[in-house]
Design an enzyme around this catalytic site. Sequence first.
Site, short mmCIF file in Angstrom:
data_model
loop_
_atom_site.label_atom_id
_atom_site.label_comp_id
_atom_site.label_asym_id
_atom_site.label_seq_id
_atom_site.Cartn_x
_atom_site.Cartn_y
_atom_site.Cartn_z
N ILE A 17 -1.99 -56.14 39.98
CA ILE A 17 -1.73 -55.72 41.37
C ILE A 17 -2.97 -55.90 42.26
CG2 ILE A 17 -2.33 -53.26 41.19
CD1 ILE A 17 0.37 -52.71 42.67
N ASP A 40 -5.13 -47.37 38.08
CA ASP A 40 -6.09 -46.62 38.92
C ASP A 40 -7.51 -47.16 38.69
OD1 ASP A 40 -7.10 -44.63 40.56
OD2 ASP A 40 -6.77 -42.99 39.14
N THR A 124 4.56 -44.99 34.20
CA THR A 124 5.08 -45.58 32.95
C THR A 124 3.99 -45.97 31.95
OG1 THR A 124 5.16 -47.84 33.81
CG2 THR A 124 7.12 -46.48 34.14
N VAL A 126 0.04 -44.15 31.01
CA VAL A 126 -0.52 -42.91 30.44
C VAL A 126 0.46 -41.74 30.58
CG1 VAL A 126 -2.41 -41.22 30.76
CG2 VAL A 126 -2.88 -43.67 30.91
N1 AR6 Z 1 -1.67 -54.23 37.74
C1 AR6 Z 1 -0.38 -53.84 37.70
N2 AR6 Z 1 0.08 -52.91 36.83
C2 AR6 Z 1 -0.81 -52.37 35.96
C3 AR6 Z 1 -2.19 -52.73 35.95
C4 AR6 Z 1 -2.61 -53.72 36.89
N3 AR6 Z 1 -3.88 -54.11 36.97
N4 AR6 Z 1 -2.79 -52.01 34.96
C5 AR6 Z 1 -1.85 -51.23 34.39
N5 AR6 Z 1 -0.66 -51.45 34.98
P1 AR6 Z 1 -0.91 -46.19 34.33
P2 AR6 Z 1 0.47 -43.66 35.05
C6 AR6 Z 1 0.66 -50.83 34.69
O1 AR6 Z 1 -1.29 -45.64 33.00
O2 AR6 Z 1 1.36 -43.77 33.86
C7 AR6 Z 1 -4.68 -43.12 35.17
O3 AR6 Z 1 -5.73 -42.78 34.32
C8 AR6 Z 1 0.90 -50.24 33.33
O4 AR6 Z 1 1.30 -51.26 32.40
O5 AR6 Z 1 -1.92 -46.94 35.11
O6 AR6 Z 1 1.07 -43.33 36.38
C9 AR6 Z 1 -4.61 -42.24 36.41
O7 AR6 Z 1 -5.89 -41.84 36.84
C10 AR6 Z 1 2.03 -49.26 33.61
O8 AR6 Z 1 3.31 -49.93 33.60
O9 AR6 Z 1 -0.41 -44.99 35.33
C11 AR6 Z 1 -3.79 -41.08 35.93
O10 AR6 Z 1 -4.57 -40.13 35.26
C12 AR6 Z 1 1.77 -48.82 35.05
O11 AR6 Z 1 0.77 -49.72 35.56
C13 AR6 Z 1 -2.82 -41.71 34.97
O12 AR6 Z 1 -3.46 -42.88 34.48
C14 AR6 Z 1 1.27 -47.40 35.21
O13 AR6 Z 1 0.38 -47.10 34.14
C15 AR6 Z 1 -1.53 -42.13 35.65
O14 AR6 Z 1 -0.63 -42.60 34.69
#
Ligand code: AR6
Length: 176
Positions: A17, A40, A124, A126
């Site tokens: 993203i 994030d 989806t 963490v």
């Molecule tokens: N581009 C697009 N999608 C991504 C990317 C990227 N660069 N990296 C990961 N994803 P997550 P959550 C996808 O864990 O579940 C953080 O530590 C990934 O495959 O990023 O909302 C925050 O600070 C998944 O489908 O977010 C919070 O503490 C999606 O992004 C916590 O994690 C969301 O995965 C939030 O957890």
Amino acid sequence: MGRTFNRTLVEVVEGDITKIEVDAIVNAANSKLRGGGGVDGAIHRAGGPSILDECKKHDGCPTGESIATTAGDLPARYVIHTVGPVWYGGDRAEADMLASCYFSSLARAVDRGCKSVSFPSISTGVYRYPFDDASRVALSSIRDFCARDTSIERILLVAYGAKDAGRYSEILEEFE
Ligand code: AR6
């Protein structure tokens, strides 16, 4: 894969993203707004320290709500930080909170005059929200928003990896 909700084009794309040019990139943050892992971490790394500096002006953000900051060095005007629910099995209003993330992020984007918005798949990673269920909630909330407000022209649903992109596209295709 793309389709139109009212007057807004909604597309599934695969990739990182932080590389996609839009007016507003949505971040799957946590309620402290101090960075983290997953998407994030990627957004703060790619955007640089000005994003965290602006996050620090806020006393966090409740689950389901959203706040906008600069996008720093990212190819966007704003990052919209939203806080998804942790998945505990579905009985703790997770779907309502997740729907609110999409709705409130789009409202912030409209406040700032944005015409294009990209979303990761909030909660989806963490936070363990099942991907298919989360995709249905996301699309339903986006469709509701687009029925009321036509000012956003393009919404990108960014799937991280081919498997997620394939599932998201199938769900978008089936969507009423
Ligand atoms: N581009 C697009 N999608 C991504 C990317 C990227 N660069 N990296 C990961 N994803 P997550 P959550 C996808 O864990 O579940 C953080 O530590 C990934 O495959 O990023 O909302 C925050 O600070 C998944 O489908 O977010 C919070 O503490 C999606 O992004 C916590 O994690 C969301 O995965 C939030 O957890």
